[in-house]
Design an enzyme around this catalytic site. Structure first.
Site, mmCIF file in Angstrom:
data_model
loop_
_atom_site.group_PDB
_atom_site.id
_atom_site.type_symbol
_atom_site.label_atom_id
_atom_site.label_comp_id
_atom_site.label_asym_id
_atom_site.label_seq_id
_atom_site.Cartn_x
_atom_site.Cartn_y
_atom_site.Cartn_z
ATOM 1 C CE1 TYR A 25 -7.165 -3.306 3.104
ATOM 2 C CE2 TYR A 25 -7.576 -5.689 3.174
ATOM 3 C CZ TYR A 25 -7.442 -4.510 2.427
ATOM 4 O OH TYR A 25 -7.486 -4.515 1.055
ATOM 5 C CD GLU A 83 -6.346 -18.972 8.790
ATOM 6 O OE1 GLU A 83 -7.253 -18.297 9.164
ATOM 7 O OE2 GLU A 83 -6.364 -20.022 8.087
ATOM 8 N N GLY A 93 3.241 -2.104 -2.324
ATOM 9 C CA GLY A 93 3.501 -1.873 -3.395
ATOM 10 C C GLY A 93 5.071 -1.932 -3.807
ATOM 11 C CE1 TYR A 131 -2.576 -12.510 -2.454
ATOM 12 C CE2 TYR A 131 -4.937 -12.475 -2.133
ATOM 13 C CZ TYR A 131 -3.859 -12.394 -1.754
ATOM 14 O OH TYR A 131 -3.708 -12.164 -0.265
#
Length: 160
Positions: A25, A83, A93, A131
């Site tokens: 990713y 981390e 979701g 976030y």
């Protein structure tokens, strides 16, 4: 049913797989050098320095958070450094990431730690927005530096 729990030894293979998935990713598919033995020793050896929680449901482990303690010299107390936080794409979701972060926030609050902090890649806008929605804010006055590989060895004088 969703649950967040501390990782167990038998979670090591799935956590390592999720670490590889995270590397893909983050556009670094060949960067992971960790091994099952190394991860197991780090998490469950005689002197563990890292910790992990997993998010699971009836379909198995859907995500994980791997963290360690840091220390604020100004506050005089520990904090949590996250981390890695990763949730499988098909499970995003559904609240797993939020639940993992809430677990870490709960640990920090319960133990009197000053903060939970982490880094996010500048291009990872979905995570940044997530976030921010939790109330986290970037520390824009700080720049992260890293010394690794050949520069680390050269500076250390090992010349590896």
């Amino acid at each position: 049913m969703k649950a967040i729990r501390e990782a167990r030894r038998d979670d090591v293979p799935i956590i390592l797989q999720l670490i590889h998935d995270l590397a893909v990713y983050e556009k670094e598919p060949d960067a992971v050098r960790n091994t099952p033995e190394g991860l197991e020793e780090a998490l469950f050896g005689s002197n563990p320095r890292i910790f992990a929680h997993v998010a699971e449901d009836d379909g198995g482990v859907q995500g994980f958070a791997l963290w360690f303690l840091n220390y604020s010299t100004w506050e005089g107390v520990h904090g949590i450094y996250l981390e890695d936080l990763y949730v499988r794409p098909e499970a995003r979701g559904a609240g797993y990431g939020k639940a993992l972060l809430q677990t870490l926030a709960g640990i920090a609050a319960e133990r009197g730690y000053a903060r939970v902090e982490w880094s996010v890649l500048n291009w990872n806008e979905p995570s940044i927005q997530f976030y921010r929605s939790l109330g986290a804010r970037p520390q824009e006055e700080w720049t992260t530096f890293r010394l690794s590989g050949a520069p680390l060895a050269g500076f250390a004088g090992t010349g590896a």
